[in-house]
Enzyme design. Sequence first.
Site, PDB file in Angstrom:
ATOM      1  N   HIS A 126       0.757  -1.181  -0.076  1.00  0.00           N
ATOM      2  CA  HIS A 126       0.026   0.094   0.105  1.00  0.00           C
ATOM      3  C   HIS A 126       0.929   1.232   0.019  1.00  0.00           C
ATOM      4  O   HIS A 126       1.716   1.404   0.628  1.00  0.00           O
ATOM      5  CB  HIS A 126      -0.938   0.023   1.207  1.00  0.00           C
ATOM      6  CG  HIS A 126      -0.210  -0.312   2.620  1.00  0.00           C
ATOM      7  ND1 HIS A 126       0.282   1.024   3.230  1.00  0.00           N
ATOM      8  CD2 HIS A 126       0.067  -1.401   3.400  1.00  0.00           C
ATOM      9  CE1 HIS A 126       0.863   0.735   4.352  1.00  0.00           C
ATOM     10  NE2 HIS A 126       0.745  -0.733   4.438  1.00  0.00           N
ATOM     11  N   ASP A 127       0.103   2.151  -0.678  1.00  0.00           N
ATOM     12  CA  ASP A 127       0.918   3.744  -0.723  1.00  0.00           C
ATOM     13  C   ASP A 127       2.216   3.656  -1.199  1.00  0.00           C
ATOM     14  O   ASP A 127       2.983   4.464  -1.325  1.00  0.00           O
ATOM     15  CB  ASP A 127       1.136   4.132   0.778  1.00  0.00           C
ATOM     16  CG  ASP A 127      -0.458   4.258   1.369  1.00  0.00           C
ATOM     17  OD1 ASP A 127      -1.388   5.144   0.754  1.00  0.00           O
ATOM     18  OD2 ASP A 127      -0.694   3.384   2.206  1.00  0.00           O
ATOM     19  N   GLY A 144       5.112  -1.157   2.595  1.00  0.00           N
ATOM     20  CA  GLY A 144       4.159   0.171   2.414  1.00  0.00           C
ATOM     21  C   GLY A 144       4.780   1.338   2.477  1.00  0.00           C
ATOM     22  O   GLY A 144       5.906   1.661   2.883  1.00  0.00           O
TER      23      GLY A 144
END
Length: 269
Positions: A126-127, A144
């Site tokens: 994520h991200d 992440g």
Amino acid sequence: MAIEHKKVIAPTAIIKEGAKIAENVEIGDFCVIGENVEIGEGSKLYNNVTILGNTKIGRNNTIFPYAVLGTIPQDLKYDGEEVELIIGDKNLIREHCMINPGTKGGGSKTIIGNENLLMAFVHIAHDCIIKNHCILANNATLGGHVEMGDYVNIGGMTPVHQFVHIGDGSMIAGGSVLTQDIPPFCMAEGNRAIIRGLNKHRMRKLFSHEDIDFISKLYKRIFSCSAPMRELVQNELEQNPQNEYVLRICNFILQSQRGIPIKKGVLDE
């Protein structure tokens, strides 16, 4: 005579109502495409690809079997909020890759640029933000919030710690463990990875001999350990406030949150 453009969708594929599939897209057997997915013109999905969530895929991407894109982040803080996965154009996403969308705490977006090669079993958490022309070899794993510039190479079986930043043109050797930031055009290797030199192979494709010589001397001064690195970097900025390479490299180092993994005399070896 006009060329006819049409979708080629296997009868066993499941395309949820609401999905936006552009012209000239191929979708193979047993693929599953969610209702909020957008797939750009000219992209090809082999069999058994799963794309879910708010996922936007650009033009002329090729996605191989068992890739899973857009499923919810592997982050216990995720609480069902609206998040996105955005993928650009002309990427090759090989077998069993997994790419997650963003989280509220990281800007809500995972972004992949253009013309990247993600080899088998690559995981992008994520991200993450990956720019253009990067290569992630088999089983490379990004935690992440990792950010990568253009023309970055990550070797196989290499995990990258959360929040690490990797500058343009850098190379991380296979089987390494990267926990700190790598400035532009550096090579790093080891567990934990440290900078071993400059990626002059990539630099020769981008810069003149004079520029390469300037950048090499700049790094030697910055990595000399003759004073704290931030002090050396500030000195370079004061002496060369308009030089694009000084600004690019020194600002990267000043903005580093995880530190730069160097040892004394690394560029003299």
